[in-house]
Enzyme design. Structure first.
Site, short mmCIF file in Angstrom:
data_model
loop_
_atom_site.label_atom_id
_atom_site.label_comp_id
_atom_site.label_asym_id
_atom_site.label_seq_id
_atom_site.Cartn_x
_atom_site.Cartn_y
_atom_site.Cartn_z
N SER A 1 0.84 -1.20 0.00
CA SER A 1 0.00 0.00 0.00
C SER A 1 0.87 1.26 0.00
O SER A 1 1.73 1.43 -0.87
CB SER A 1 -0.94 -0.05 1.20
OG SER A 1 -1.91 0.97 1.14
N HIS B 1 -2.02 -0.88 -4.62
CA HIS B 1 -3.45 -1.03 -4.86
C HIS B 1 -4.13 0.33 -4.88
O HIS B 1 -3.54 1.37 -4.59
CB HIS B 1 -4.10 -1.96 -3.83
CG HIS B 1 -4.06 -1.46 -2.42
ND1 HIS B 1 -4.61 -2.15 -1.36
CD2 HIS B 1 -3.55 -0.33 -1.87
CE1 HIS B 1 -4.42 -1.48 -0.24
NE2 HIS B 1 -3.80 -0.37 -0.52
#
Length: 231
Positions: A127, A150
């Site tokens: 992330s 993501h």
């Protein structure tokens, strides 16, 4: 009367007790295993604080979730190092991500440093941490590390309709900033990145991340010496 035995001086990394002669690499590995930065407590007046020693060697650690407090602590270390001189600063990252604003703030500080910055991903770099990895002038991963990028998530917080709409607008703008960085620092086209992370969390091995251009190199392993056979 029993003789008094002198206490063996030890170093404590969080809850890990380590012998004085333990190497810095072993200390960092122990801290990584427990998901904490190598902060050491002095349990004997004869012991030197190793966290200060690591900082003097221009080594900085971003472990665990990124939030305002943890990012602020790292920013202070980076500013101090940049003032001390322009030697290389190595930033080790092992994190599931965290608050995006804090991550962007830390990213900007790394990019503004006059010193040569090397970011090294170990374990999972997921992330926002994967974004932070891109801040280094030189980007590395260890051979068995994993990188994950993501789409920006709202986090599922409840809110009013107006607030939710405002949040969505902000999230889209943050997402565009992330796409700008990933596109600039990799060999993957912008629309391909957007397509990949809309479909799933995009996990990559170090070898895959290198091929896609998200890192510049994979850290070499030191081959262990073979034990001599007894005759």
């Amino acid at each position: 009367m029993a003789k008094s035995v002198a206490k063996q001086p030890v170093i404590v990394v969080e809850e890990i007790r380590i012998r004085e002669e333990t190497s810095r690499a072993e200390i960092a590995a122990a801290a990584a295993l427990h998901g904490t930065p190598p902060r050491l407590e002095v349990v004997d007046p004869t012991i030197i604080r190793i966290d200060d020693d690591l900082l003097r060697d221009r080594l900085v650690y971003v472990f665990g979730a990124i939030d305002e407090e943890s990012a602020g602590a790292v920013v202070q270390q980076l500013h101090w190092l940049d003032v001390q001189g322009r030697g290389r600063v190595t930033i080790y990252i092992s994190s599931p991500g965290g608050e995006l604003h804090s991550t962007f703030g830390l990213f900007d500080v790394i990019r503004s440093m006059r010193s040569l910055t090397v970011t090294v991903g170990i374990g999972d770099i997921a992330s926002g941490a994967s974004l932070l990895l891109q801040a280094g002038q030189v980007r590395k991963m260890t051979p068995r590390a994993w990188l994950m990028i993501h789409e920006v998530s709202s986090g599922g917080h409840e809110s009013t309709t107006t607030k939710t709409e405002d949040d969505l607008v902000l999230l889209k703008r943050l997402q565009q900033q992330m796409l700008d960085i990933y596109t600039e620092r990799s060999r993957v086209k912008r629309d391909e990145i957007a397509k990949e992370w809309k479909r799933k969390d995009w996990w990559m091995t170090a070898q895959e991340a290198l091929k896609q251009g998200f890192i510049d190199e994979i850290m070499a392993e030191v081959k262990p010496t073979k034990a001599k056979r007894r005759r």
